[in-house]
Scaffold this motif. Sequence first.
Motif, PDB file in Angstrom:
ATOM      1  N   GLY A  66       0.823  -1.209   0.000  1.00 51.83           N
ATOM      2  CA  GLY A  66       0.000   0.000   0.000  1.00 51.83           C
ATOM      3  C   GLY A  66       0.850   1.250   0.000  1.00 51.83           C
TER       4      GLY A  66
ATOM      5  N   ILE B 114      -5.556  -0.694  10.944  1.00 54.62           N
ATOM      6  CA  ILE B 114      -6.752   0.144  10.762  1.00 54.62           C
ATOM      7  C   ILE B 114      -6.951   0.953  12.037  1.00 54.62           C
TER       8      ILE B 114
ATOM      9  N   THR C 132      -7.501   6.789  15.023  1.00 52.21           N
ATOM     10  CA  THR C 132      -7.096   5.386  14.854  1.00 52.21           C
ATOM     11  C   THR C 132      -6.599   4.815  16.181  1.00 52.21           C
TER      12      THR C 132
HETATM   13  O1  0RQ Z   1     -10.627   4.170   3.174  1.00 54.15           O
HETATM   14  O2  0RQ Z   1     -10.006   5.171   1.015  1.00 54.15           O
HETATM   15  O3  0RQ Z   1     -12.411   4.813   1.656  1.00 54.15           O
HETATM   16  O4  0RQ Z   1     -11.043   6.559   2.819  1.00 54.15           O
HETATM   17  O5  0RQ Z   1      -9.255   2.372   5.245  1.00 54.15           O
HETATM   18  O6  0RQ Z   1      -6.670   3.178   4.462  1.00 54.15           O
HETATM   19  O7  0RQ Z   1      -4.979   4.886   5.058  1.00 54.15           O
HETATM   20  O8  0RQ Z   1      -5.504   4.418   2.594  1.00 54.15           O
HETATM   21  O9  0RQ Z   1      -4.194   2.798   4.072  1.00 54.15           O
HETATM   22  O10 0RQ Z   1      -4.357   1.507   1.857  1.00 54.15           O
HETATM   23  O11 0RQ Z   1      -2.456   1.225   3.506  1.00 54.15           O
HETATM   24  O12 0RQ Z   1      -4.744   0.323   4.007  1.00 54.15           O
HETATM   25  C1  0RQ Z   1      -4.907  -1.605   7.170  1.00 54.15           C
HETATM   26  C2  0RQ Z   1      -6.550  -1.561   5.306  1.00 54.15           C
HETATM   27  C3  0RQ Z   1      -4.638   0.069   5.379  1.00 54.15           C
HETATM   28  C4  0RQ Z   1      -4.172  -2.351   4.857  1.00 54.15           C
HETATM   29  C5  0RQ Z   1      -5.069  -1.371   5.681  1.00 54.15           C
HETATM   30  C6  0RQ Z   1      -9.902   3.484   5.876  1.00 54.15           C
HETATM   31  C7  0RQ Z   1      -9.322   4.680   5.136  1.00 54.15           C
HETATM   32  C8  0RQ Z   1      -9.317   4.156   3.705  1.00 54.15           C
HETATM   33  C9  0RQ Z   1      -7.479   2.395   3.621  1.00 54.15           C
HETATM   34  P1  0RQ Z   1     -11.061   5.265   2.081  1.00 54.15           P
HETATM   35  P2  0RQ Z   1      -5.336   3.905   3.991  1.00 54.15           P
HETATM   36  P3  0RQ Z   1      -3.879   1.466   3.261  1.00 54.15           P
HETATM   37  C10 0RQ Z   1       0.715  -7.065   3.559  1.00 54.15           C
HETATM   38  C11 0RQ Z   1       0.416  -7.216   5.017  1.00 54.15           C
HETATM   39  C12 0RQ Z   1      -3.935  -5.736   6.665  1.00 54.15           C
HETATM   40  C13 0RQ Z   1      -3.095  -6.795   6.048  1.00 54.15           C
HETATM   41  C14 0RQ Z   1      -1.630  -6.548   6.104  1.00 54.15           C
HETATM   42  C15 0RQ Z   1      -4.454  -3.807   5.167  1.00 54.15           C
HETATM   43  C16 0RQ Z   1      -8.958   2.689   3.894  1.00 54.15           C
HETATM   44  O13 0RQ Z   1      -2.836  -2.073   5.121  1.00 54.15           O
HETATM   45  O14 0RQ Z   1      -5.337  -4.413   4.601  1.00 54.15           O
HETATM   46  O15 0RQ Z   1      -1.123  -5.765   6.853  1.00 54.15           O
HETATM   47  N1  0RQ Z   1      -3.701  -4.397   6.140  1.00 54.15           N
HETATM   48  N2  0RQ Z   1      -0.988  -7.292   5.247  1.00 54.15           N
HETATM   49  O16 0RQ Z   1     -10.124   5.819   5.326  1.00 54.15           O
HETATM   50  C17 0RQ Z   1     -12.447   3.377   9.453  1.00 54.15           C
HETATM   51  C18 0RQ Z   1     -10.470   3.393  10.712  1.00 54.15           C
HETATM   52  C19 0RQ Z   1      -9.741   3.444   9.483  1.00 54.15           C
HETATM   53  C20 0RQ Z   1     -10.484   3.451   8.293  1.00 54.15           C
HETATM   54  C21 0RQ Z   1      -8.338   3.493   7.835  1.00 54.15           C
HETATM   55  N3  0RQ Z   1      -9.849   3.367  11.891  1.00 54.15           N
HETATM   56  N4  0RQ Z   1     -11.806   3.355  10.642  1.00 54.15           N
HETATM   57  N5  0RQ Z   1     -11.824   3.408   8.267  1.00 54.15           N
HETATM   58  N6  0RQ Z   1      -9.568   3.480   7.304  1.00 54.15           N
HETATM   59  N7  0RQ Z   1      -8.424   3.477   9.176  1.00 54.15           N
HETATM   60  C22 0RQ Z   1      -0.417  -7.313   2.574  1.00 54.15           C
HETATM   61  C23 0RQ Z   1      -0.627  -8.762   2.183  1.00 54.15           C
HETATM   62  O17 0RQ Z   1      -0.600  -9.603   2.979  1.00 54.15           O
HETATM   63  C24 0RQ Z   1      -0.909  -9.071   0.759  1.00 54.15           C
END
Ligand code: 0RQ
Length: 504
Positions: A264, A358, A408
Amino acid sequence: MKTSTAIPELTAAEAAALIQNGNTIGFSGFTPAGAAKAVPSAIAKRAMAEHEAGRPFKVGVVTGASTGDSLDGELARADAVAWRTPYQSDKYLRRSINAGKTHFFDMHLSMLPQNVRYGFLGPIQFAVIEACDVSPDGDIVLTTSVGATPTFCHVAEKIIIEINDHHPKALRGLHDIYEPLDPPHRKAINVNACSDRIGSDVLKVDPSKIVGIVRTSLPDETGGFKAPDETTLQIGENVARFLANEFKIGRIPPEFLPIQSGVGNIANAVLGAIGKHPDIPAFEMYSEVIQDSVIDLIKEGCIKFASATSLTLSPPRLAEVYESLEFFKERMLLRPQEISNHPEVVRRLGIISINTAIELDIFGNVNSTHVMGKDLMNGIGGSGDFTRNAFISIFTCPSVAKGGAISTIVPLVSHLDHSEHSVQVVITDQGIADLRNKDPHERALAIIENCANPEYREDLHHYLESVKEGHTPQSLALAYSMHQAYLKNGDMRTVNWTDCGCAE
Ligand code: 0RQ
């Protein structure tokens, strides 16, 4: 390699016609890299035709991780996915899962292949995979990912191969294919350095199982990266500053240690910052995904070697790699996800893990997967494989989401993926909370002061002060007040600590 004339060439539609309602399919793909494209898209069309004719048609979909639109997107839009595992990141599939139309169960990515072999997912009728070459005796050269493809091919009754000429056959040599034996015969995984090879450069399958080849010329459906903004740049700088200090005081050895970084925009910016920090020496990566920033850092000599299971690059970066393929083949390799994420290897190599949350709570528990406790975002991915076994485990996230309406950092996570016992360091745009050797109260103070957004610090302090008692100061009545405020008013800043009506 010569393609066997014995293997029939099929159109995607002919291949899709072999799939039956209720079948389980193991698709190649780890992120959109190396994902099957033409056949899943044709299966979606077949499902729509079946539905129009009043017949049921849904399949079980197992992959390495997330995939591209022509797999998860098209199948979800056709309402053709009965159940799905492991990670996904497609908005249509997410909608279907959260609406209860697709059964989804999450899994640590390192465990997916063994769970398939153990029979925990039931029989797999088809493996549908992408390759750039196949020999008559079943030697397959994969493309931009390995993922769980070797296991799908070994377990499935039948194999369909998309031969995609978008990828050069010269990719042979990039992959290291190895599948462990199962207990009680399992042996040590003999990876003692990021660049160690323990397997074969081709995937060897029983050629009699290959029922067809579909020729394609389709690029991976990977999106580009957003240019880092102020927040992601600040998170990246904070991570680099933390690691530079650990190195300076000697807790990280002089050779440095391999880095794992999630996927990401934040992960991409974090890696860029680590690579450019003047006090961090050239390092290696033992990760699951190679993203754009890794390619830049390899070219600049800041990354010496990168081991992963997928090459998830924007189209221009992939073209760059293909132009200098021999240079990059000496500096990176792709392994099955079972090995790229293997807890034994992660612990042995002393990997520094950096993943994105998240939300996380003031005690260091992390939610990586669910919004407001109930709606699935993507899945746990490989974050648990690495976090639990890392030399130092780091979680990053912006201190606020949704324009500041969500902190967060919360009193108690609304869903738990990584517990306080596995999470050592929390880093946001605000700063660094080093949780090592701190009791729960000390952790809470460090996270609130160093990582929470200033707009929420007073509320979080208020919570902590009002629940002083116990080893882990917590109020079951008040812990979700900030979430409740968001659900009621669309903004956590409207939190009212007394409206739960209880004495606390
Ligand atoms: O939503 O675009 O609709 O506003 O979550 O958040 O900040 O753009 O960050 O794309 O890096 O994703 C944890 C989901 C972060 C990802 C996560 C909303 C925020 C946005 C995305 P919008 P960002 P990213 C390697 C390791 C788990 C798996 C992992 C993930 C959307 O990194 O899936 O780590 N990680 N794997 O607005 C409500 C909150 C929020 C929230 C963020 N607290 N409440 N919405 N968002 N925080 C991957 C593999 O294994 C392949």
